[in-house]
Design a protein around this motif. Sequence first.
Motif, PDB file in Angstrom:
ATOM      1  N   ALA A   6       0.836  -1.209   0.000  1.00 41.21           N
ATOM      2  CA  ALA A   6       0.000   0.000   0.000  1.00 41.21           C
ATOM      3  C   ALA A   6       0.867   1.252   0.000  1.00 41.21           C
ATOM      4  N   LEU A   7       1.904   1.221   0.810  1.00 46.68           N
ATOM      5  CA  LEU A   7       2.788   2.384   0.901  1.00 46.68           C
ATOM      6  C   LEU A   7       3.477   2.636  -0.443  1.00 46.68           C
ATOM      7  N   PHE A   8       3.895   1.557  -1.088  1.00 46.92           N
ATOM      8  CA  PHE A   8       4.518   1.702  -2.407  1.00 46.92           C
ATOM      9  C   PHE A   8       3.548   2.378  -3.389  1.00 46.92           C
ATOM     10  N   ARG A   9       2.335   1.858  -3.435  1.00 41.54           N
ATOM     11  CA  ARG A   9       1.350   2.432  -4.362  1.00 41.54           C
ATOM     12  C   ARG A   9       1.048   3.889  -4.024  1.00 41.54           C
ATOM     13  N   TYR A  10       1.008   4.165  -2.738  1.00 46.21           N
ATOM     14  CA  TYR A  10       0.689   5.531  -2.313  1.00 46.21           C
ATOM     15  C   TYR A  10       1.798   6.507  -2.717  1.00 46.21           C
ATOM     16  N   ALA A  11       3.029   6.116  -2.458  1.00 45.98           N
ATOM     17  CA  ALA A  11       4.159   6.991  -2.809  1.00 45.98           C
ATOM     18  C   ALA A  11       4.216   7.187  -4.323  1.00 45.98           C
ATOM     19  N   VAL A  12       3.950   6.125  -5.065  1.00 48.09           N
ATOM     20  CA  VAL A  12       3.935   6.240  -6.525  1.00 48.09           C
ATOM     21  C   VAL A  12       2.841   7.223  -6.949  1.00 48.09           C
ATOM     22  N   ARG A  13       1.661   7.076  -6.362  1.00 45.73           N
ATOM     23  CA  ARG A  13       0.552   7.969  -6.715  1.00 45.73           C
ATOM     24  C   ARG A  13       0.901   9.416  -6.466  1.00 45.73           C
ATOM     25  N   MET A  14       1.440   9.685  -5.265  1.00 47.38           N
ATOM     26  CA  MET A  14       1.780  11.069  -4.926  1.00 47.38           C
ATOM     27  C   MET A  14       2.834  11.594  -5.901  1.00 47.38           C
ATOM     28  N   GLY A  15       3.808  10.750  -6.215  1.00 47.67           N
ATOM     29  CA  GLY A  15       4.841  11.146  -7.172  1.00 47.67           C
ATOM     30  C   GLY A  15       4.246  11.388  -8.546  1.00 47.67           C
ATOM     31  N   ASP A  16       3.372  10.512  -8.989  1.00 44.25           N
ATOM     32  CA  ASP A  16       2.780  10.653 -10.323  1.00 44.25           C
ATOM     33  C   ASP A  16       1.924  11.920 -10.417  1.00 44.25           C
ATOM     34  N   ASN A  17       1.145  12.183  -9.372  1.00 47.34           N
ATOM     35  CA  ASN A  17       0.338  13.407  -9.393  1.00 47.34           C
ATOM     36  C   ASN A  17       1.214  14.631  -9.619  1.00 47.34           C
ATOM     37  N   SER A  18       2.284  14.710  -8.833  1.00 46.91           N
ATOM     38  CA  SER A  18       3.143  15.886  -8.931  1.00 46.91           C
ATOM     39  C   SER A  18       3.901  15.913 -10.259  1.00 46.91           C
ATOM     40  N   LEU A  19       4.381  14.753 -10.676  1.00 48.68           N
ATOM     41  CA  LEU A  19       5.166  14.707 -11.913  1.00 48.68           C
ATOM     42  C   LEU A  19       4.303  15.090 -13.123  1.00 48.68           C
ATOM     43  N   VAL A  20       3.126  14.505 -13.199  1.00 41.69           N
ATOM     44  CA  VAL A  20       2.301  14.729 -14.383  1.00 41.69           C
ATOM     45  C   VAL A  20       1.827  16.184 -14.439  1.00 41.69           C
ATOM     46  N   LEU A  21       1.422  16.730 -13.301  1.00 42.29           N
ATOM     47  CA  LEU A  21       1.012  18.137 -13.316  1.00 42.29           C
ATOM     48  C   LEU A  21       2.213  19.042 -13.599  1.00 42.29           C
ATOM     49  N   GLY A  22       3.352  18.725 -12.985  1.00 39.51           N
ATOM     50  CA  GLY A  22       4.561  19.516 -13.239  1.00 39.51           C
ATOM     51  C   GLY A  22       4.918  19.506 -14.715  1.00 39.51           C
ATOM     52  N   ALA A  73       9.772   6.738 -13.292  1.00 41.16           N
ATOM     53  CA  ALA A  73       9.169   7.786 -14.129  1.00 41.16           C
ATOM     54  C   ALA A  73       9.201   7.407 -15.605  1.00 41.16           C
ATOM     55  N   TYR A  74      10.281   6.780 -16.030  1.00 34.97           N
ATOM     56  CA  TYR A  74      10.502   6.628 -17.471  1.00 34.97           C
ATOM     57  C   TYR A  74      10.206   5.235 -18.007  1.00 34.97           C
ATOM     58  N   LEU A  75      10.085   4.267 -17.121  1.00 31.59           N
ATOM     59  CA  LEU A  75       9.939   2.909 -17.630  1.00 31.59           C
ATOM     60  C   LEU A  75       8.636   2.231 -17.209  1.00 31.59           C
ATOM     61  N   ARG A  76       7.681   3.021 -16.761  1.00 35.57           N
ATOM     62  CA  ARG A  76       6.362   2.448 -16.529  1.00 35.57           C
ATOM     63  C   ARG A  76       5.437   2.877 -17.670  1.00 35.57           C
ATOM     64  N   THR A  77       4.485   2.031 -17.998  1.00 38.68           N
ATOM     65  CA  THR A  77       3.503   2.384 -19.029  1.00 38.68           C
ATOM     66  C   THR A  77       2.384   3.200 -18.397  1.00 38.68           C
ATOM     67  N   ASP A  78       1.510   3.723 -19.229  1.00 38.02           N
ATOM     68  CA  ASP A  78       0.427   4.541 -18.667  1.00 38.02           C
ATOM     69  C   ASP A  78      -0.505   3.709 -17.777  1.00 38.02           C
ATOM     70  N   ARG A  79      -0.576   2.389 -18.020  1.00 38.03           N
ATOM     71  CA  ARG A  79      -1.415   1.547 -17.161  1.00 38.03           C
ATOM     72  C   ARG A  79      -0.816   1.373 -15.768  1.00 38.03           C
ATOM     73  N   GLU A  80       0.469   1.670 -15.663  1.00 38.95           N
ATOM     74  CA  GLU A  80       1.122   1.578 -14.345  1.00 38.95           C
ATOM     75  C   GLU A  80       1.215   2.927 -13.638  1.00 38.95           C
ATOM     76  N   TYR A  81       0.834   3.977 -14.338  1.00 41.25           N
ATOM     77  CA  TYR A  81       0.796   5.302 -13.698  1.00 41.25           C
ATOM     78  C   TYR A  81      -0.465   5.385 -12.844  1.00 41.25           C
ATOM     79  N   LEU A  82      -0.312   5.927 -11.625  1.00 42.75           N
ATOM     80  CA  LEU A  82      -1.424   5.867 -10.673  1.00 42.75           C
ATOM     81  C   LEU A  82      -1.994   7.238 -10.302  1.00 42.75           C
ATOM     82  N   ASN A  83      -1.633   8.256 -11.072  1.00 40.21           N
ATOM     83  CA  ASN A  83      -2.130   9.598 -10.768  1.00 40.21           C
ATOM     84  C   ASN A  83      -3.626   9.722 -11.041  1.00 40.21           C
ATOM     85  N   VAL A  84      -4.233  10.726 -10.410  1.00 43.35           N
ATOM     86  CA  VAL A  84      -5.632  11.029 -10.720  1.00 43.35           C
ATOM     87  C   VAL A  84      -5.697  11.648 -12.112  1.00 43.35           C
TER      88      VAL A  84
END
Lengths: 252, 312, 96
Positions: A6-22, A73-84
């Motif tokens: 859960a923690l892994f998924r959560y950290a990824v989500r928070m990272g993806d949200n910030s990365l994608v908006l940035g 950031a660079y080696l996951r597909t869009d299906r593995e991105y967890l941002n809103v």
Amino acid sequence: MTNKEALFRYAVRMGDNSLVLGHRLSEWCGHGPQLEEDIAQANIALDLIGQARNYLTYAGEVEGKGRSEDDLAYLRTDREYLNVQLVELHKGDYAYTIARSFLFDAFHLALQQALTTSTDERLSAIAEKAVKEVTYHLRHSSEWLIRFGDGTDESHERAQNALDDLWRYTGELFVPDEAEEVLAKAGVVPDLADIRAEWSATVDRVLKEATLKRPEDGWMARGGKKGIHTEHLGPMLAEMQTLQRTYPGVEW
Amino acid sequence: MSENKEEALFQAKVDAEQKIEPKDWMPDAYRKTLVRQISQHAHSEIVGMLPEGNWITRAPSLRRKTILLAKVQDEAGHGLYLYSAAETLGTGRDEMVDQLLSGKAKYSSIFNYPTLTWADIGAVGWLVDGAAIMNQVMLCRTSYGPYARAMVRICKEESFHQRQGYDILVTLCKGTPEQKAMAQDALDRWWWPSLMMFGPSDKDSPHSAQSMKWKIKRQSNDELRQTFIDRTVSQAEFLGLKIPDDKLKWNEETQHYDWGEIDWAEFFDVIKGNGPCNKERLTARQKAHADGAWVREAAMAHAEKKMKQKAA
Amino acid sequence: MSNEKDWPLWEIFIQSKRGLDHKHVGSLHAADAQMAVENARDVYTRRNEGNSIWAVLAEHIHASKPEDQEAFFDPADDKVYRHPTFYPMPEGVKYI
């Protein structure tokens, strides 16, 4: 789902949200409506990408398989991105960019404030720094939304249209996925219902000053949290990942 | 006081290395030259954001992405400092921007070349910023106070720009043969345009003599270009890259490098608008300006409403 | 090209550290005072240069004129008695 998963998924989500908006905000660099604003928006993008690096690095450590921030950031597909989905939508016109930032920033600030008291030390340390940054982001997007709402007829209309379009992507912010449920139960992350109340108050306050109408809650899009995205994310990642994908495994 | 006497006093100040400040008397031609030069310089920073901005969304690591974004943002800042300096001479930024967008004002031709690969971002930082810094360091001592102060600020910030570019190339040259070839290709394409950045040779440079007398410029185009070449050759050698000039050779007698001939026909062609990206660059700026018009208006309209409310 | 009027010009003063003077750093454009302060934050304090910001509408700054320079500033030249070094202290006097 274990706490660690859960923690892994959560950290990824928070990272993806910030990365994608940035990333989306960085698309304005060199194309902003006024030189001063170009610079301001780049500062915000830099904060967000900085946050993403912290979260993705942490996610890699939690996972324990040696993945770095760049691997994630660079080696996951869009299906593995967890941002809103809200953050991945195209940049649109400036009203759309500002309205999206506002809706996200209001959520992001409430969330980061709550995370400063997380029992997970890393999450609270990242939040400690992020709160300062996001306070400024929300201030910036709120003020611009007020300028648009209370500016000219054209800017009012553009801002209202943007809000109406974006509203259906706000529901997902507050619907916990399994990872969030597990972590909330363990007291690691806040209950999203509390965040929603705070978000809603901010939205009402700013929209009132902006003389804009809060859209009705209707059908809400969701799926980002489990890797189901809009058609906007794929092309964005294809662009972002092009070098890493074309020349696998080299140093840059 | 007569015009002649004013001018003599002005020149005496310049000769004594005193800075000229905005409200001081100055010859019309000095003012005009400065507005032209400073605004061109500002335009160059702004247009210069485009070729590098082109790679922000494709930077190959998060670290490189933040560095590049911060760098391109700095260029916006530098454009802003320069417009500010020019505005002290009585010309508004809107007027200068209009001249850029209508195609009347010039900007550095180097930004009309395309950035085709990631190595180009390295080469632009190393060579283009490197060449720009030579000029900017000189301009820190220029006679007009606000211009000199803007340049001091710019030089302080600019120092990381060249290094980050070189750092990109160091990494590529230590990498795979493909990466190294990418770096060589970038050097091949950017070397000569970078040398052109110093402007026409002194003998063909119409404004140079007067600008030197007024101490707007402190070193000639050819001097700066030679210094740049002398400094850059060893940096290329360290990378293991070959500078695309067969005539490049150390001259023991002059203690400088001898080198080949710039293709001046190309230089003047690009200035005239016939470069690979002239049209794209201008179109991008025009679009940003046009798309932003309602944003700027809205902000003004809101500010005026607030003022009225306050007054009421 | 356009008749649109640019946002007003603001002069920016930054205090880099507590206890120091606010120093003029340059100018920028902004639609209102709040935006001026925030733009100054983004433009002039990107490298930790700031502790406090003042923004002043450029048109509100009044400056002395270069032609008044002699009348304004030269008369202070010969008032050496305003400086402590004008007064020799006798040998052995301390703390003054």
